[in-house]
Design an enzyme around this catalytic site. Structure first.
Site, short mmCIF file in Angstrom:
data_model
loop_
_atom_site.label_atom_id
_atom_site.label_comp_id
_atom_site.label_asym_id
_atom_site.label_seq_id
_atom_site.Cartn_x
_atom_site.Cartn_y
_atom_site.Cartn_z
N GLY A 226 0.82 -1.20 0.00
CA GLY A 226 0.00 0.00 0.00
C GLY A 226 0.85 1.25 0.00
O GLY A 226 2.06 1.20 0.21
N GLU A 449 -5.34 34.32 -10.24
CA GLU A 449 -6.23 33.41 -9.53
C GLU A 449 -7.69 33.64 -9.89
O GLU A 449 -8.49 32.71 -9.89
CB GLU A 449 -6.03 33.56 -8.02
N ASP A 524 1.13 25.67 -13.78
CA ASP A 524 0.00 25.36 -14.66
C ASP A 524 0.47 24.65 -15.92
O ASP A 524 -0.16 23.68 -16.37
CB ASP A 524 -0.73 26.66 -15.03
#
Length: 664
Positions: A226, A449, A524
């Protein structure tokens, strides 16, 4: 009563480590005591002057006693000890219980002494001491005793040193004593399927006939796989707390040593200890440290890790393997483990401990909330829905951070506001209100933003907006945050295309407002390029290239195995992939530009509101989109902390406007 319950407790709930059957090594106090005793005897021997006991009297006083007739005529002796002093031993009248000594020189004062004794009518008894052997014995005894103690002391040290050298091959597995801080399955939440699989081990150890009557046998090994923080080690502790059998714990790195052959020796010694305590459980944490794939070492020569792995393979399922020793191992890198270690017969069962879903997150939060003081009106389900992708360790840290935040505020209990702030801090970093930013950079960040936030509200297939802020948080100077309403395990093509449009919103807003762009879109661009590349190369979402996988999809790179790997497509196909990635991003940029031009007034109002209030929630953005203004502004702009002179760390700040809530 189990064996571990009969052992004495230690401060940390574990039994002190043993090297095989040997006693724990420590400082040799016995040798130190004997050495001190020898030094004390030597000092007393050097200070011993010999002779019988008595009170010393000066020669002048002795003459006066003789002239006054106070010296007793009985028991008057002239004693001469060879190599030592000469003296007279006598008694004084009226003090027969005491003996007095006066040192004399018999050779030079013999005639004078005879005259004095004759005048006092005393007949001396000349006594020649011949205790040379006794004196010699008492003189040499401290030295002999000192040499004997030194021999014994160095013999013990050499023996302990030899024992330490031979103990390198002893196992470092520790027998856990769970009387204190006992962990049970009630304290493990969010992984119900994994709990069911490992619970069978506990049931088999408690009642083996239940399974043996149908011909079943207990698994020899269970591998728990995991992501980090999902609770693999906690699950092993719960098995130790529930099973009434000895439980040994060891780390994979404990097998590795600077000496060749030590790892294999420790493996053999570990299984030998396990057979003596069978049935028992042995937990190996981070087994990838010793169980890596063989044959992929960098360079040639003898590989110590491979010999350790070979010993582990033979002990788990070899020619002379005995039942009763169950191995439980944990790792978050199953891709690097050797295939021979993963086959049935060694690790018969692989238990996947995955990230918890929304119900599991709420259950984990409830477990950790029992340890802190929570306000009665707190709904942990809200935090559970707002923490998709969080592991159990991260959720525990959210509760702890909320408790610390409430303590700093002086609150009596943790409220929902502290929990949400701790969640935002865990995912996006802590607010840095004291950071000095110019007004020009604040304007860049505000419009950047605002572009992201407007597109999140306009587009159909995006996640709901959470909040938008121009307060530096974590590595970014501003953030547009979104939170999924539900757990998602697959991504649709339209959702990914809208994510690309949102990623382009910051750069487009800067271009529309200032006619220029900044480096704030670095994050971005990186995120958009990664999404577009995976859409084309992994998910088959390109009409031009079709449903073909280009490149080997590997979440983790195993350097020794992947160093010589080559891409499985031609240069012509690589050019097509680059062209398709650029086409997707260019189309997303153009679409973002069209939408922001259409909603330019809303974007300008939102950016100005950000400059005034710094942080706006999704409801505030919705008001601006519907009414063109902010009807219910935040209460007040939070005050900035006092300026504190801080030395520059030399680290370069990341560009503004990185969206912190990037999709997984």
């Amino acid at each position: 009563m189990s064996e571990q319950n009969q052992r004495p407790n230690s401060p940390d709930g574990q039994e002190p480590r043993r090297q095989g059957n040997q006693e724990p090594q420590g400082f040799n106090w016995r040798g130190l005591i004997l050495l001190s005793l020898a030094i004390l005897i030597l000092a007393s021997g050097l200070m011993w002057k010999g002779g019988s006991s008595g009170t010393d009297v000066s020669y002048t006083e002795f003459e006066k006693l003789l002239k006054d007739g106070k010296v007793s005529t009985e028991k008057f002796e002239v004693v001469r000890e060879p190599g030592m002093r000469e003296y007279v031993s006598y008694q004084i009248k009226g003090e027969e219980a005491k003996v007095y000594h006066t040192t004399i020189n018999v050779e030079y004062g013999r005639e004078e002494l005879k005259a004095m004794l004759a005048e006092a009518s005393i007949t001396p008894n000349f006594k020649e001491e011949t205790n040379v052997g006794t004196s010699l014995l008492f003189s040499l005894l401290p030295i002999l005793l000192l040499l004997l103690i030194l021999w014994f002391f160095f013999r013990q040290q050499i023996k302990m040193a030899g024992r330490g050298a031979m103990s390198f091959g002893k196992s470092r597995a520790r027998l856990l004593n769970m009387d204190k801080n006992k962990v049970t399955f009630k304290q493990v939440a969010g992984c119900d399927e994994a709990k069911e699989e490992v619970w069978e081990l506990v049931e088999f150890l408690k009642d083996p006939k239940k399974f043996q009557k149908l011909g079943g046998r207990i698994p020899k090994g269970v591998l728990m796989v995991g992501s980090p923080g999902t609770g693999k080690t906690l699950l092993a502790k719960a098995i130790a707390g529930e099973a009434e059998v000895p439980f040994f714990s060891i780390s994979g790195s404990d097998f590795v040593e600077m000496f060749v052959g030590v790892g294999a020796s420790r493996v053999r010694d570990m299984f030998e200890q396990g057979r003596k305590s069978a049935p028992c459980l042995i937990f190996i944490d981070e087994i990838d440290a010793v169980g890596r794939h063989r044959g992929h070492g960098m360079g040639g020569g003898h590989d110590e890790r491979e010999q350790t792995l070979n010993a582990l393979l033979v002990e788990m399922d070899g020619f002379d393997t005995q039942e009763g020793v169950i191995i439980i191992a944990a790792t978050n890198r199953p891709d690097v483990l050797d295939p021979a270690l993963l086959r049935p017969g060694r690790f018969d069962r692989q238990v996947t401990v995955s990230l918890p879903d929304v119900k599991g997150r709420e259950a984990i939060l409830k477990v950790h909330a029992k340890k802190v003081k929570m306000a009665p009106d707190v709904d942990l389900g809200v935090i559970g829905r707002g923490t998709p992708g969080y592991s159990g360790a991260e959720l525990a840290n959210v509760i702890n951070e909320a408790a610390l935040l409430a303590a700093r505020k002086g609150l009596k209990a943790i409220t929902l506001r502290e929990l949400e702030e701790a969640r935002d801090k865990e995912r996006w970093g802590k607010e840095r209100r004291s950071m000095a930013i110019s007004e020009k950079e604040k304007e860049n960040t505000a419009w950047h933003e605002a572009g992201h936030a407007i597109l999140l509200k306009v587009l159909t297939h995006t996640e709901p907006l959470h909040k938008v802020t121009i307060i530096p948080r974590g590595p970014s100077l501003g953030s547009t945050m979104w939170l999924p309403t539900e757990d998602k395990y697959t991504r649709r093509r339209n959702e990914l295309l809208d994510d690309l449009v949102v990623a382009m919103g910051g750069r487009v807003a800067e271009e529309l407002k200032f006619g220029d762009v900044t480096s704030g879109a670095q994050g971005d661009i990186r995120m958009a390029t990664d999404i577009a590349r995976r859409m084309i190369c992994e998910w088959g979402m390109s009409e031009e290239l079709g449903m073909v996988e280009y490149g080997e999809n590997q979440a983790h790179v195993f350097l020794a195995r992947d160093l010589g790997s080559r891409r499985n497509y031609s240069e012509h196909t690589a050019q097509k992939i680059d062209d398709e990635i650029k086409r997707l991003i260019d189309n997303s940029y153009q679409r973002a530009k069209e939408l922001l031009i259409k909603h330019r007034p809303d974007m300008d109002v939102l950016a100005k509101a950000l400059l005034e209030y710094e942080t706006l929630d999704a409801a505030h953005v919705q008001e601006i989109m519907e009414h063109g203004e902010l009807l219910n502004p935040p209460r007040s702009k939070p005050p900035a902390p006092p300026a504190v002179p801080i030395e520059s760390s030399g680290e370069e700040e990341l560009p503004p406007g990185l969206p912190a809530g990037a999709p997984a």
